[in-house]
Scaffold this active site. Structure first.
Site, short mmCIF file in Angstrom:
data_model
loop_
_atom_site.label_atom_id
_atom_site.label_comp_id
_atom_site.label_asym_id
_atom_site.label_seq_id
_atom_site.Cartn_x
_atom_site.Cartn_y
_atom_site.Cartn_z
N GLY A 45 35.08 26.37 36.90
CA GLY A 45 34.00 26.48 37.88
C GLY A 45 33.28 27.80 37.73
O GLY A 45 33.85 28.78 37.24
N GLN A 50 27.98 34.77 40.30
CA GLN A 50 28.86 35.37 39.29
C GLN A 50 28.11 35.80 38.03
O GLN A 50 28.63 36.57 37.23
CB GLN A 50 29.98 34.40 38.91
CG GLN A 50 30.99 34.19 40.02
CD GLN A 50 32.05 33.22 39.57
OE1 GLN A 50 31.91 32.01 39.71
NE2 GLN A 50 33.13 33.75 39.03
N CYS A 94 39.91 33.59 38.82
CA CYS A 94 38.46 33.67 38.93
C CYS A 94 37.91 34.37 37.69
O CYS A 94 38.47 35.37 37.25
CB CYS A 94 38.10 34.45 40.19
SG CYS A 94 36.34 34.63 40.47
N LEU A 95 36.82 33.83 37.16
CA LEU A 95 36.21 34.44 35.98
C LEU A 95 35.68 35.85 36.27
O LEU A 95 35.53 36.65 35.36
CB LEU A 95 35.08 33.55 35.44
CG LEU A 95 35.54 32.17 34.93
CD1 LEU A 95 34.35 31.34 34.50
CD2 LEU A 95 36.55 32.31 33.80
N HIS A 136 36.47 27.02 46.28
CA HIS A 136 36.45 28.36 45.68
C HIS A 136 35.02 28.74 45.29
O HIS A 136 34.56 29.85 45.57
CB HIS A 136 37.38 28.35 44.46
CG HIS A 136 37.39 29.60 43.64
ND1 HIS A 136 38.49 30.42 43.57
CD2 HIS A 136 36.45 30.16 42.84
CE1 HIS A 136 38.21 31.45 42.76
NE2 HIS A 136 36.98 31.31 42.30
N GLU A 137 34.31 27.80 44.65
CA GLU A 137 32.94 28.09 44.19
C GLU A 137 31.96 28.22 45.37
O GLU A 137 31.08 29.08 45.35
CB GLU A 137 32.46 27.03 43.19
CG GLU A 137 33.28 26.95 41.92
CD GLU A 137 33.51 28.28 41.22
OE1 GLU A 137 32.64 29.17 41.28
OE2 GLU A 137 34.59 28.45 40.61
N HIS A 140 32.08 31.58 46.80
CA HIS A 140 31.25 32.56 46.08
C HIS A 140 29.83 32.60 46.64
O HIS A 140 29.22 33.67 46.71
CB HIS A 140 31.17 32.21 44.59
CG HIS A 140 32.30 32.73 43.77
ND1 HIS A 140 32.56 34.08 43.60
CD2 HIS A 140 33.24 32.09 43.04
CE1 HIS A 140 33.61 34.23 42.82
NE2 HIS A 140 34.05 33.04 42.46
#
Length: 172
Positions: A45, A50, A94-95, A136-137, A140
């Site tokens: 994701g 991000q 997380c990225l 989660h996304e 963000h």
């Protein structure tokens, strides 16, 4: 095009993203770039903040089985419209917080409404990893990171590691 992913702490990751008023070719191209960036990372994701774009846009693909067909999903203005009382705990990463993982408890099932890349209104129920990932996304988009669910000491420890990582990357 693969885009650079912001690393925590970055003030842009704590901002609330703006709703997408009109889905343009430019935004569709951004979504395609986000999918390419997510797959390259690799991740399941990615949210527009991000990569430094404060629009309510996320992409996800939680298919991890070898040989299974990918299911790239693009969501403009996603919102959770219902959530189960039952919860699941997944070890999240997380990225924007590389190589750091922690258990986060979230609703086990959610119903999400969004606009697809053609501007069509969609609604779908998600469970398992898909439910965790979409929540989660969407977090963000609201300036929230998975570490915000952790105890302060653990959150501070991870933040210190990210500051060190950013310093190391800046030197090289």
């Amino acid at each position: 095009m693969i885009r650079p992913i912001l690393i925590h702490p970055d003030p842009r990751l704590k901002k609330v993203a703006d709703p997408v008023a009109d889905i343009s070719d430019e935004l569709r191209a951004l979504a395609d770039d986000m999918l390419a960036t997510m797959y390259d990372a690799p991740g399941i994701g990615l949210a527009a903040p991000q990569i430094g774009v404060l629009n309510r846009l996320i992409v996800l693909d939680c298919i991890k089985e070898e040989g299974a067909a990918p299911q790239p999903t693009i969501m403009f203005n996603p919102e959770v419209i219902a959530a189960s009382d039952e919860t699941n705990t997944y070890e999240e990463g997380c990225l924007s917080i590389p190589d750091q993982y922690a258990d986060v408890e979230r609703p086990a099932e959610v119903s999400v409404r969004w606009l697809d890349r053609d501007g069509n209104l969609k609604e779908q129920d998600f469970d398992g990893l898909w439910a965790t990932c979409v929540q989660h996304e969407i977090d963000h988009l609201n300036g929230k990171l998975f570490i915000d669910y952790l105890r302060p000491l653990k959150r501070q420890m991870i933040t210190r590691k990210m500051v060190k990582l950013k310093r190391e990357r800046a030197r090289s």
